[in-house]
Design an enzyme around this catalytic site. Structure first.
Site, mmCIF file in Angstrom:
data_model
loop_
_atom_site.group_PDB
_atom_site.id
_atom_site.type_symbol
_atom_site.label_atom_id
_atom_site.label_comp_id
_atom_site.label_asym_id
_atom_site.label_seq_id
_atom_site.Cartn_x
_atom_site.Cartn_y
_atom_site.Cartn_z
ATOM 1 N N GLY A 82 -8.715 15.072 27.944
ATOM 2 C CA GLY A 82 -10.084 14.696 28.499
ATOM 3 C C GLY A 82 -10.127 13.773 29.573
ATOM 4 N N LEU A 83 -11.074 12.987 30.027
ATOM 5 C CA LEU A 83 -11.165 12.211 31.026
ATOM 6 C C LEU A 83 -10.757 10.758 30.545
ATOM 7 C CD1 LEU A 83 -14.305 13.622 32.990
ATOM 8 C CD2 LEU A 83 -11.981 13.948 33.771
ATOM 9 N N ASN A 123 -11.772 9.704 23.803
ATOM 10 C CA ASN A 123 -13.168 8.918 23.623
ATOM 11 C C ASN A 123 -14.375 9.583 24.171
ATOM 12 O OD1 ASN A 123 -12.302 6.442 22.144
ATOM 13 N ND2 ASN A 123 -11.111 5.971 23.719
ATOM 14 N N VAL A 125 -14.540 8.857 20.682
ATOM 15 C CA VAL A 125 -13.891 9.624 19.553
ATOM 16 C C VAL A 125 -14.869 9.652 18.341
ATOM 17 C CG1 VAL A 125 -12.969 7.518 18.360
ATOM 18 C CG2 VAL A 125 -11.736 9.797 17.873
ATOM 19 N N SER A 146 -9.653 9.571 15.113
ATOM 20 C CA SER A 146 -8.621 8.424 14.806
ATOM 21 C C SER A 146 -9.401 7.132 14.659
ATOM 22 C CB SER A 146 -7.655 7.877 16.132
ATOM 23 O OG SER A 146 -8.634 7.987 17.297
ATOM 24 N N HIS A 178 -15.824 3.147 17.030
ATOM 25 C CA HIS A 178 -14.517 2.776 17.789
ATOM 26 C C HIS A 178 -14.896 2.361 19.324
ATOM 27 C CE1 HIS A 178 -10.465 2.126 19.668
ATOM 28 N NE2 HIS A 178 -10.705 3.296 20.211
#
Length: 314
Positions: A82-83, A123, A125, A146, A178
């Site tokens: 992902g970015l 993220n 996430v 996570s 998160h």
């Protein structure tokens, strides 16, 4: 899944993925480890480099670069693709861009016949774990994020440093998103077997304002690291390793992963960081802490923000 052989597939060989991969080889956790990336040459190079480290590993691991087809026999697929988060960018700012990427990745994996456990690190996430669950059609117990494992580790490290105690004897949790709305569960923090609030009451040198500052540093740690070195990856790499070991070794360990709520903590239909028992089946159960009123309100706010951010991309 292949009987008797632990296979882990990593999708994404950026800094986070490679930190996790190095940790996996360093500790000899899986018997087969496959690297997949849209940049096939990068995945191949990383697999070659990791293979050369195997003779120094505690146990042999067969490492290669592959494709989604290798997921068919995998026990665990870990996605770090992902970015990345840029300086000044929140994790939630990434939601639209990475959701599109994720839907394609999950479909490709499921087309292989994959029937194992997903572990998500990309993220935001919590939201991308929810997207993975929806796209995969797998049981909620077998799709894990996570979550706040890294945040809780940062929390324990900083508390241990402040109190001059081994962080492994600090038992304290960060829960919620998160990200910016996460919260510390002060009411259940213990040092060894003693409550943190008792230690504060009996020692004048320890102050609540210092603890509040510690939490702020935990919450903002990623921003501080990104500002200095561009990305965070060692901590999350080790966090993913810890969850992987709990799964493959059927440990029944309590870790603050992103797990699906269906009434626990007064919330439902959301993936969010909470303590959960992790074993070979994924999430065995969610550990529901008895939060105080302030913690309940902050947790509800965290879930509300996640749901509001997630709504446009589902």
């Amino acid at each position: 899944m292949k009987k008797g052989i632990n296979r882990v597939v990593l999708v994404g060989t950026g800094a986070v993925g490679c930190s996790y991969a190095y940790s996996m080889i360093n500790q000899g956790v899986a018997e087969e480890f496959v690297l997949v990336d849209v940049n096939e040459a990068k995945a191949e190079g990383e697999a070659m480099d990791l293979s050369h480290a195997v003779p120094f590993s505690p146990s042999p691991t067969k490492v290669w670069s592959g494709s989604y087809a290798d997921c068919k026999d995998a026990d665990l697929v870990v996605i770090t693709a992902g970015l990345p988060q840029k300086p000044g960018e929140t994790r939630l700012d990434l939601v639209e861009k990475n959701t599109k990427i994720f839907k394609q990745i999950v479909r490709g994996i499921m087309d292989s016949g994959f029937d194992g456990i997903f572990l998500i690190a990309t993220n935001p996430v919590d939201i991308l774990t929810y997207v993975t669950w929806k796209e995969s059609g797998l049981p909620k117990e077998r799709v894990i994020g996570s979550g706040t494992t890294l945040d809780s580790a940062r929390f324990r490290y900083m508390l241990g440093d402040y109190l001059d105690v081994d962080p492994r004897n600090v038992h304290a949790y960060i829960v919620g998103e998160h990200g910016d709305t996460e919260l510390p569960v002060w009411s259940h923090a213990t040092i060894g077997v003693q409550k943190l609030e008792t230690i504060l009451a009996n020692n004048e040198q320890y102050k609540q304002e210092d603890l509040d500052k510690i939490f702020e540093n935990v919450r903002d740690a990623a921003y501080q690291v990104i500002e200095r070195k561009g990305a965070t990856y060692y901590g999350i790499g080790m966090s993913l390793l810890r969850v992987t070991k709990a799964i493959l070794n059927n440990e029944n360990s309590v870790l603050t992963v992103s797990a699906y709520l269906e009434g626990q903590y007064g919330e439902k239909d959301a993936y969010v960081g909470v303590p959960a028992v992790i074993n070979r089946e994924g999430v065995r159960e969610i550990v529901e802490l008895e939060l105080n009123e302030d913690e309940k309100a902050k947790f509800a706010h965290s879930v509300k923000v996640l749901k509001e951010t997630m709504a446009p991309v589902l």
